[in-house]
Write an enzyme that holds these catalytic residues in place. Structure first.
Site, PDB file in Angstrom:
ATOM      1  N   GLU A 192       0.826  -1.196   0.000  1.00  9.38           N
ATOM      2  CA  GLU A 192       0.000   0.000   0.000  1.00  9.38           C
ATOM      3  C   GLU A 192       0.867   1.256   0.000  1.00  9.38           C
ATOM      4  O   GLU A 192       0.962   1.959  -0.985  1.00  9.38           O
ATOM      5  CB  GLU A 192      -0.908  -0.039   1.223  1.00  9.38           C
ATOM      6  CG  GLU A 192      -2.160   0.772   1.054  1.00  9.38           C
ATOM      7  CD  GLU A 192      -3.210   0.402   2.076  1.00  9.38           C
ATOM      8  OE1 GLU A 192      -2.902  -0.408   2.985  1.00  9.38           O
ATOM      9  OE2 GLU A 192      -4.324   0.917   1.975  1.00  9.38           O
ATOM     10  N   GLU A 243      -8.997  19.440  37.478  1.00  9.21           N
ATOM     11  CA  GLU A 243     -10.073  20.406  37.675  1.00  9.21           C
ATOM     12  C   GLU A 243      -9.565  21.818  37.895  1.00  9.21           C
ATOM     13  O   GLU A 243     -10.161  22.757  37.404  1.00  9.21           O
ATOM     14  CB  GLU A 243     -10.940  19.978  38.856  1.00  9.21           C
ATOM     15  CG  GLU A 243     -11.834  18.806  38.500  1.00  9.21           C
ATOM     16  CD  GLU A 243     -13.088  18.719  39.336  1.00  9.21           C
ATOM     17  OE1 GLU A 243     -13.044  19.156  40.498  1.00  9.21           O
ATOM     18  OE2 GLU A 243     -14.093  18.217  38.821  1.00  9.21           O
TER      19      GLU A 243
END
Lengths: 110, 517
Positions: free
Chosen positions: B69, B312
């Protein structure tokens, strides 16, 4: 485009890859010789390479299928794969039109 | 009976892709060909290349890469980002390419029947040249697209597959699928290498990509079943996350470590267990980050290295908060006792986070790891991926003999549970709940140790206060019930008296069942 440089330089350099001396190989070689003699009037060089003996050459030319016919000259590079039993397609690959195949006078035998 | 003859067992070739060898129970079946099927972009080429790279680098086993490929030069370039120096290996005679990628400049005409004898000769030549024991073929679908006569190609590939077997190499052949859940491969290629089949998937779920690898079958030998998440990371390649392999191998320790708060230690029956995972759950502002901060300070006070994974709050915020509770993160960092990893959870997929956290832990070797919060990470993937992350994280942490403290944010301010908890509560050893309690027009904070695996603990719900020196535990909420459910009901002293006397007579059975209800 068939009239390129003219004269003796304008010949075909062909390379045929085969795998071993099989009947398929023999068929391809015979088909090619016949077509060349009929259409190229001997204006060609043919090299036959057995990939079993020369795998590295096949590697360099990136050959997958056998038989594969490569038209190395004149450019562009073309490939025809298969046993070359379809003459029309072979000529297409060689870019030879049967009626305009002879660029000028040619000797009878190479 | 004693003359029973067993056939030779199928041997496995360790691929050197460590995490893959775990799910493959040793590696790929040796001297056989394994079909690796996957959709576009599922990582087939990376696996094919890594199979060779690991062999060359770690096992001293040369390899041949047959590419249909991408061109060999593209692969050399692409694989450089994983740290695989293919050109160098080629120079050293450890790797050979068979470049069978199509040349777009050359027109090919088919005339009559043909075979792929040249390809086979080239593969055999390359295997001989480097004395290869591994071969990767990438990918079969691309061979079909180069020729119009598919039946010839199918027959010839079969011939090549059996020739590979004859050469005694272990091979991986990749093939395309159109669908992540459908037929194994296009063009019916699985028919001729059906002994071993693996599938790579790259599924889009809730706007998140999830990569998995599944071993469908290894004929005559064993493997783990099901889909395993994996990720592809620069510098290492494909990393499989072998969830079940690491789940139950942890040892548990009865060594106690301090939570960083003496009163909380007492509630837990003498501190947290080392090698345990503690989940702290609460609404925003109930004191989760404080619990984390104390936990880290408690570690540093005993000279333990601590890792904080903060998703956070920003670094500045965290450091300022800590100062506000009398804890100096900066000094801890200077002393090499603290490392803070602060990032948006969205910058990477959960699998990538897991892998990068693991590498940080391996390198920094902390004794304590705090993660604030799981709920923030939960946004970064599907429910399944999140669960796998937590499983991977907890089992990894336990293996490392590390105490882990994870926080989770509840969706509602008063009581309730988060989705996070329902997915991970069984995985954690201890659960601490922090809750707001409304009492007489005032918001108070309550803390309770809900679960403490392998230890007695205070089962009361206690009030706690936060001041400049951190968390202070107060008394039990005695005249209120329903605190955890978020619907506190005040009980008159008379009712309380009656409840306690009933409780006394009933050995706590009723109390426990009413707690659950």
């Amino acid at each position: 485009m068939s009239e390129m440089t003219g004269g003796p330089l304008s010949h075909y350099v062909l390379r045929l890859y085969i795998t071993g001396k099989t009947s398929k190989s023999e068929v391809a070689i015979a088909n090619l010789r016949r077509i060349c003699n009929e259409e190229l009037r001997g204006q060609y060089e043919l090299q036959i390479i057995d990939v079993l003996e020369h795998p590295q050459v096949a590697e360099d030319d990136k050959i997958l299928a056998t038989p594969t016919l490569i038209k190395r000259l004149p450019p562009p590079l073309r490939r025809v794969i298969g046993d070359l039993s379809d003459k029309h397609k072979v000529l297409l690959g060689l870019e030879v039109r049967p009626d305009a195949a002879t660029p000028g006078p040619a000797p009878d035998q190479p | 009976m004693s003359e029973q003859v067993f056939p030779t067992p199928v041997r496995k070739l360790p691929t050197g892709i460590a995490s893959f060898d775990v799910i493959a129970k040793g590696g790929l079946p040796e001297h056989r060909t394994t079909l690796l099927s996957g959709t576009a972009g599922s990582g087939k080429t990376v696996f094919a290349a890594q199979f060779l790279a690991a062999g060359i680098r770690d096992a001293g086993e040369p390899g041949v890469f047959v590419t249909f490929e991408e061109s060999a030069s593209d692969i050399r370039t692409n694989m450089r980002s994983f740290g695989w120096d293919m050109e160098g290996w080629e120079r050293d005679g450890k790797l050979a390419f068979v470049d069978a990628s199509p040349d777009p400049d050359i027109e090919v005409i088919e005339s009559g029947s043909f075979d792929l004898g040249a390809l086979l000769a080239r593969v055999q030549n390359a295997v001989r040249k480097v004395n290869a024991s591994r071969v990767s073929v990438d990918s079969l679908g691309a061979v079909f697209s180069q020729f119009s006569d598919q039946s010839i190609v199918r027959r010839e590939l079969f011939r090549i597959a059996s020739a590979l077997k004859g050469m005694g190499v272990t091979a991986v052949m990749t093939a395309e699928r159109t669908n992540d859940y459908g037929p194994v491969a296009r063009f019916g290629v699985e028919e001729f290498i059906a002994d071993n089949v693996m599938i790579l998937r790259n599924v889009l779920e809730d706007e998140n990509r999830r990569r998995t690898i599944e071993i469908l079958k290894f004929r005559g030998t064993d493997h783990q079943k099901g889909e395993f998440p994996f990720t592809i990371i620069p510098g290492s390649g494909l990393v499989v996350i072998p969830l079940s392999a690491i789940q139950l191998r942890q040892k548990s320790s009865d060594v106690r470590v301090s939570s960083g708060n003496a009163e909380l230690d007492t509630m837990c029956g003498g501190g947290f267990f080392r090698d345990s995972i503690i989940l702290v759950s609460g609404a925003t502002g109930t004191g989760k980050t404080l619990t984390v901060t104390q936990f880290l300070a408690g570690g540093a006070a005993h000279g333990e290295r601590c890792l904080l994974l903060a998703f956070e709050e920003s670094r500045e915020q965290l450091f300022r908060n800590a100062i506000g509770w009398g804890i100096d993160f900066e000094r801890m960092e200077r002393e090499g006792l603290l490392r803070v990893v602060c990032d948006y959870p969205e910058v990477a997929g959960l699998e990538d986070w897991l892998v990068s956290i693991q590498s940080i832990v391996r390198e920094f070797k902390p004794q304590r790891v705090a993660l604030d919060s799981l709920s923030a990470l939960e946004r970064g993937g599907t429910v399944k991926a999140f669960r796998e992350f937590v499983i991977g994280m907890t089992s990894f942490i336990k293996q490392q003999e590390v105490t882990g403290l994870f926080t989770s944010t509840t969706a509602t301010l008063m009581g309730g549970s988060s989705i996070t908890e329902t997915h991970i509560s069984t995985l954690t050893d201890s659960i601490i709940l922090l809750r707001y309690v409304e009492m007489f027009g005032e918001m108070k904070r309550g803390i309770t140790v809900l679960k403490m695996r392998g230890s007695l603990h205070d089962k009361g719900i206690r009030e706690f206060m936060i001041d400049k020196r951190g968390m202070h535990l107060g008394r039990r909420f005695r005249n209120v019930t329903g605190v955890l459910a978020g619907t506190p009901v005040h009980v008159s002293p008379g009712d309380l008296e009656r409840a306690w006397s009933e409780h006394e007579g009933d050995a706590g059975k009723r109390r426990r069942s009413s707690d659950r209800g």
